[in-house]
Design a protein around this motif. Sequence first.
Motif, PDB file in Angstrom:
ATOM      1  N   PRO A   5       0.782  -1.238   0.000  1.00 22.95           N
ATOM      2  CA  PRO A   5       0.000   0.000   0.000  1.00 22.95           C
ATOM      3  C   PRO A   5       0.817   1.293   0.000  1.00 22.95           C
ATOM      4  CG  PRO A   5       0.079  -0.905   2.195  1.00 22.95           C
ATOM      5  CD  PRO A   5       0.806  -1.868   1.292  1.00 22.95           C
ATOM      6  N   PHE A   6       2.043   1.246  -0.426  1.00 23.03           N
ATOM      7  CA  PHE A   6       2.876   2.437  -0.399  1.00 23.03           C
ATOM      8  C   PHE A   6       3.273   2.859  -1.808  1.00 23.03           C
ATOM      9  CE2 PHE A   6       3.823   0.239   3.618  1.00 23.03           C
ATOM     10  CZ  PHE A   6       3.452   1.229   4.521  1.00 23.03           C
ATOM     11  N   GLU A   7       3.179   4.146  -2.085  1.00 21.87           N
ATOM     12  CA  GLU A   7       3.685   4.680  -3.348  1.00 21.87           C
ATOM     13  C   GLU A   7       5.114   5.161  -3.166  1.00 21.87           C
ATOM     14  OE1 GLU A   7       1.165   7.497  -5.303  1.00 21.87           O
ATOM     15  OE2 GLU A   7      -0.633   6.337  -4.857  1.00 21.87           O
ATOM     16  N   LYS A   8       5.432   5.576  -1.950  1.00 26.43           N
ATOM     17  CA  LYS A   8       6.778   6.039  -1.601  1.00 26.43           C
ATOM     18  C   LYS A   8       7.253   5.251  -0.386  1.00 26.43           C
ATOM     19  CE  LYS A   8       7.130   9.609  -4.466  1.00 26.43           C
ATOM     20  NZ  LYS A   8       8.197   9.802  -5.418  1.00 26.43           N
ATOM     21  N   CYS A   9       8.537   5.243  -0.149  1.00 28.32           N
ATOM     22  CA  CYS A   9       9.105   4.546   0.997  1.00 28.32           C
ATOM     23  C   CYS A   9       8.562   5.140   2.295  1.00 28.32           C
ATOM     24  CB  CYS A   9      10.630   4.671   0.963  1.00 28.32           C
ATOM     25  SG  CYS A   9      11.446   3.928   2.406  1.00 28.32           S
ATOM     26  N   PRO A  10       8.032   4.295   3.196  1.00 27.75           N
ATOM     27  CA  PRO A  10       7.510   4.813   4.455  1.00 27.75           C
ATOM     28  C   PRO A  10       8.616   5.255   5.418  1.00 27.75           C
ATOM     29  CG  PRO A  10       7.350   2.432   4.418  1.00 27.75           C
ATOM     30  CD  PRO A  10       7.812   2.861   3.049  1.00 27.75           C
ATOM     31  N   VAL A  11       9.858   4.887   5.141  1.00 25.14           N
ATOM     32  CA  VAL A  11      10.979   5.259   6.002  1.00 25.14           C
ATOM     33  C   VAL A  11      11.536   6.630   5.631  1.00 25.14           C
ATOM     34  CG1 VAL A  11      13.311   4.624   6.741  1.00 25.14           C
ATOM     35  CG2 VAL A  11      11.571   2.855   6.474  1.00 25.14           C
ATOM     36  N   CYS A  12      11.806   6.827   4.314  1.00 27.71           N
ATOM     37  CA  CYS A  12      12.484   8.069   3.909  1.00 27.71           C
ATOM     38  C   CYS A  12      11.741   8.863   2.830  1.00 27.71           C
ATOM     39  CB  CYS A  12      13.904   7.759   3.443  1.00 27.71           C
ATOM     40  SG  CYS A  12      13.967   6.978   1.813  1.00 27.71           S
ATOM     41  N   GLY A  13      10.673   8.300   2.261  1.00 30.69           N
ATOM     42  CA  GLY A  13       9.931   8.992   1.215  1.00 30.69           C
ATOM     43  C   GLY A  13      10.499   8.806  -0.182  1.00 30.69           C
ATOM     44  N   GLY A  14      11.506   7.946  -0.323  1.00 32.88           N
ATOM     45  CA  GLY A  14      12.120   7.701  -1.627  1.00 32.88           C
ATOM     46  C   GLY A  14      11.227   6.887  -2.550  1.00 32.88           C
ATOM     47  N   ASP A  15      11.622   6.823  -3.819  1.00 29.59           N
ATOM     48  CA  ASP A  15      10.884   6.044  -4.812  1.00 29.59           C
ATOM     49  C   ASP A  15      11.143   4.561  -4.622  1.00 29.59           C
ATOM     50  OD1 ASP A  15       9.777   8.271  -6.123  1.00 29.59           O
ATOM     51  OD2 ASP A  15      11.582   8.537  -7.342  1.00 29.59           O
ATOM     52  N   VAL A  36      12.928 -13.627  -3.638  1.00 28.79           N
ATOM     53  CA  VAL A  36      11.542 -13.179  -3.561  1.00 28.79           C
ATOM     54  C   VAL A  36      11.446 -11.767  -4.135  1.00 28.79           C
ATOM     55  CG1 VAL A  36      11.815 -12.282  -1.220  1.00 28.79           C
ATOM     56  CG2 VAL A  36       9.572 -12.988  -1.982  1.00 28.79           C
ATOM     57  N   CYS A  37      10.278 -11.420  -4.667  1.00 29.10           N
ATOM     58  CA  CYS A  37      10.063 -10.057  -5.158  1.00 29.10           C
ATOM     59  C   CYS A  37       9.754  -9.136  -3.978  1.00 29.10           C
ATOM     60  CB  CYS A  37       8.903 -10.019  -6.142  1.00 29.10           C
ATOM     61  SG  CYS A  37       9.333 -10.698  -7.745  1.00 29.10           S
ATOM     62  N   ALA A  38      10.296  -7.941  -4.035  1.00 29.16           N
ATOM     63  CA  ALA A  38      10.046  -6.930  -2.999  1.00 29.16           C
ATOM     64  C   ALA A  38      10.048  -5.566  -3.650  1.00 29.16           C
ATOM     65  CB  ALA A  38      11.133  -7.001  -1.931  1.00 29.16           C
ATOM     66  N   GLU A  39       9.412  -4.615  -2.986  1.00 28.43           N
ATOM     67  CA  GLU A  39       9.518  -3.213  -3.383  1.00 28.43           C
ATOM     68  C   GLU A  39      10.731  -2.686  -2.618  1.00 28.43           C
ATOM     69  OE1 GLU A  39       7.457  -1.361  -5.475  1.00 28.43           O
ATOM     70  OE2 GLU A  39       6.390  -3.196  -5.967  1.00 28.43           O
ATOM     71  N   VAL A  40      11.692  -2.130  -3.333  1.00 24.56           N
ATOM     72  CA  VAL A  40      12.934  -1.675  -2.723  1.00 24.56           C
ATOM     73  C   VAL A  40      13.082  -0.175  -2.939  1.00 24.56           C
ATOM     74  CG1 VAL A  40      15.449  -1.954  -2.687  1.00 24.56           C
ATOM     75  CG2 VAL A  40      13.996  -3.934  -3.167  1.00 24.56           C
ATOM     76  N   CYS A  41      13.410   0.542  -1.870  1.00 23.46           N
ATOM     77  CA  CYS A  41      13.586   1.984  -1.958  1.00 23.46           C
ATOM     78  C   CYS A  41      14.902   2.307  -2.648  1.00 23.46           C
ATOM     79  CB  CYS A  41      13.566   2.600  -0.554  1.00 23.46           C
ATOM     80  SG  CYS A  41      13.853   4.392  -0.574  1.00 23.46           S
ATOM     81  N   LEU A  48      10.163  -3.717   1.149  1.00 24.49           N
ATOM     82  CA  LEU A  48       8.774  -3.924   1.536  1.00 24.49           C
ATOM     83  C   LEU A  48       8.291  -5.198   0.855  1.00 24.49           C
ATOM     84  CD1 LEU A  48       7.525  -0.265   1.016  1.00 24.49           C
ATOM     85  CD2 LEU A  48       8.341  -1.304   3.128  1.00 24.49           C
ATOM     86  N   TYR A  49       7.768  -6.127   1.659  1.00 27.00           N
ATOM     87  CA  TYR A  49       7.323  -7.415   1.141  1.00 27.00           C
ATOM     88  C   TYR A  49       5.804  -7.501   1.166  1.00 27.00           C
ATOM     89  CZ  TYR A  49      12.176  -8.615   2.102  1.00 27.00           C
ATOM     90  OH  TYR A  49      13.547  -8.632   2.135  1.00 27.00           O
ATOM     91  N   SER A  50       5.251  -8.263   0.225  1.00 30.74           N
ATOM     92  CA  SER A  50       3.808  -8.486   0.193  1.00 30.74           C
ATOM     93  C   SER A  50       3.394  -9.334   1.388  1.00 30.74           C
ATOM     94  CB  SER A  50       3.404  -9.188  -1.106  1.00 30.74           C
ATOM     95  OG  SER A  50       3.915 -10.518  -1.104  1.00 30.74           O
TER      96      SER A  50
END
Length: 82
Positions: A5-15, A36-41, A48-50
């Motif tokens: 549920p994040f468009e930006k990194c919840p830690v630093c706001g990065g892409d 595994v697939c992850a969203e990485v800042c 960020l993992y599903s």
Amino acid sequence: MNSIPFEKCPVCGGDLIEKQVEKVLRGGVNTAVLKVCAEVCLRCGERLYSQESVRKFEQIRSKLERKETAEFQEIGVSYQVA
């Protein structure tokens, strides 16, 4: 994949970008490594993992703790250095 549920990194706001990463899991004295697939800042490297991936991590940790590793491929031995 984007069930995160994040468009930006919840830690630093990065892409964030989706990429395959290596995850190390420990359960008891045993260790497992999986890809595994992850969203990485792109800024801070936060992963960020599903929810599905997190559930899988929990199942694997539980099996490692119970030494139920017959279905896992052995790739070597781990050592702790003092």
